[in-house]
Motif scaffolding. Sequence first.
Motif, mmCIF file in Angstrom:
data_model
loop_
_atom_site.group_PDB
_atom_site.id
_atom_site.type_symbol
_atom_site.label_atom_id
_atom_site.label_comp_id
_atom_site.label_asym_id
_atom_site.label_seq_id
_atom_site.Cartn_x
_atom_site.Cartn_y
_atom_site.Cartn_z
ATOM 1 N N LYS A 106 45.701 -83.274 -34.947
ATOM 2 C CA LYS A 106 45.598 -82.340 -33.823
ATOM 3 C C LYS A 106 46.971 -81.753 -33.526
ATOM 4 O O LYS A 106 47.785 -82.356 -32.871
ATOM 5 C CB LYS A 106 44.991 -82.977 -32.585
ATOM 6 C CG LYS A 106 45.722 -84.184 -32.062
ATOM 7 C CD LYS A 106 45.139 -84.619 -30.724
ATOM 8 C CE LYS A 106 46.142 -85.492 -30.018
ATOM 9 N NZ LYS A 106 46.151 -85.359 -28.614
ATOM 10 N N ALA B 249 38.830 -83.640 -30.126
ATOM 11 C CA ALA B 249 39.144 -84.355 -31.370
ATOM 12 C C ALA B 249 39.618 -85.776 -31.065
ATOM 13 O O ALA B 249 39.224 -86.729 -31.743
ATOM 14 C CB ALA B 249 40.202 -83.590 -32.165
ATOM 15 N N PRO C 295 37.019 -77.576 -31.094
ATOM 16 C CA PRO C 295 37.894 -76.489 -30.647
ATOM 17 C C PRO C 295 39.099 -76.942 -29.831
ATOM 18 O O PRO C 295 40.044 -76.180 -29.670
ATOM 19 C CB PRO C 295 36.971 -75.630 -29.792
ATOM 20 C CG PRO C 295 35.985 -76.604 -29.239
ATOM 21 C CD PRO C 295 35.780 -77.632 -30.322
ATOM 22 N N LEU C 296 39.068 -78.170 -29.329
ATOM 23 C CA LEU C 296 40.142 -78.649 -28.447
ATOM 24 C C LEU C 296 40.724 -79.955 -28.960
ATOM 25 O O LEU C 296 40.006 -80.801 -29.505
ATOM 26 C CB LEU C 296 39.601 -78.872 -27.028
ATOM 27 C CG LEU C 296 38.952 -77.685 -26.343
ATOM 28 C CD1 LEU C 296 38.273 -78.126 -25.064
ATOM 29 C CD2 LEU C 296 39.982 -76.607 -26.071
ATOM 30 N N ARG C 297 42.022 -80.144 -28.728
ATOM 31 C CA ARG C 297 42.671 -81.404 -29.116
ATOM 32 C C ARG C 297 42.033 -82.580 -28.399
ATOM 33 O O ARG C 297 41.882 -83.664 -28.972
ATOM 34 C CB ARG C 297 44.170 -81.330 -28.808
ATOM 35 C CG ARG C 297 44.921 -80.358 -29.677
ATOM 36 C CD ARG C 297 46.412 -80.433 -29.434
ATOM 37 N NE ARG C 297 46.751 -80.239 -28.035
ATOM 38 C CZ ARG C 297 47.355 -79.176 -27.538
ATOM 39 N NH1 ARG C 297 47.698 -78.200 -28.328
ATOM 40 N NH2 ARG C 297 47.624 -79.086 -26.250
ATOM 41 N N GLU D 64 41.295 -75.643 -36.343
ATOM 42 C CA GLU D 64 42.284 -74.865 -37.081
ATOM 43 C C GLU D 64 43.109 -75.726 -38.046
ATOM 44 O O GLU D 64 43.772 -75.198 -38.931
ATOM 45 C CB GLU D 64 43.239 -74.149 -36.117
ATOM 46 C CG GLU D 64 42.629 -72.957 -35.418
ATOM 47 C CD GLU D 64 41.936 -73.288 -34.097
ATOM 48 O OE1 GLU D 64 41.607 -72.360 -33.359
ATOM 49 O OE2 GLU D 64 41.725 -74.484 -33.809
ATOM 50 N N CYS E 163 39.481 -83.725 -36.132
ATOM 51 C CA CYS E 163 40.605 -82.806 -36.004
ATOM 52 C C CYS E 163 40.226 -81.545 -35.238
ATOM 53 O O CYS E 163 39.057 -81.220 -35.069
ATOM 54 C CB CYS E 163 41.176 -82.446 -37.367
ATOM 55 S SG CYS E 163 40.148 -81.474 -38.444
ATOM 56 N N LYS E 164 41.270 -80.874 -34.780
ATOM 57 C CA LYS E 164 41.104 -79.561 -34.186
ATOM 58 C C LYS E 164 40.738 -78.613 -35.325
ATOM 59 O O LYS E 164 41.289 -78.697 -36.417
ATOM 60 C CB LYS E 164 42.403 -79.136 -33.503
ATOM 61 C CG LYS E 164 42.261 -77.884 -32.703
ATOM 62 C CD LYS E 164 43.513 -77.587 -31.916
ATOM 63 C CE LYS E 164 43.329 -76.231 -31.262
ATOM 64 N NZ LYS E 164 44.575 -75.555 -31.068
#
Length: 173
Positions: free
Chosen positions: A104, A86, A81-83, A122, A119-120
């Motif tokens: 990210k 990742a 969920p967060l850069r 999204e 990766c993030k």
Amino acid sequence: MLVAFILSKAQSELPIASAAYQTLMSNSDLKRPAEWYPHARIRKRKIIYHGGPTNSGKTYQALQRLKAADPELGGGIYLGPLRLLALEVYENLNRDGVYCNLLKGQEKRDVPFSKHVSCKLEMVNVTSNEYQVAVIDEIQMIADKERGYAWTRALQGLRAKEIHLCGGLEALD
């Protein structure tokens, strides 16, 4: 009766526009989510849930399986969920000799010969690559009104043989 006449006249005189309209209508129909990701849905996927309180080792266990993913069978992907998460997974995998790319937001780091990705959530493209192992972190975020769509899309669309879901026990509610 008049509407039917107008529609039939439009279809006969504007066949390309009518076909484009019908395609748009069928592609934007959100009534049957089971049909959204056919390539993922036809696969026999194994879904493993790692649940527990914070710092209980649930993500660690899933990441150990991710490290062991065979690059010849598609490697693995971590979705967080967060850069910063990742980035942490990217650094840890590369430090341990598992070549891993990073996606990210605005930053993308490609490592030559890498078959793993961190990766993030999204940022994932669920329709392009196939993986042996996928890790979706903080799965309880699927209930979030603003970002939950990304977890739903990842869970439904990831083309992975084995998907590890990590999260708090509240995700089961």
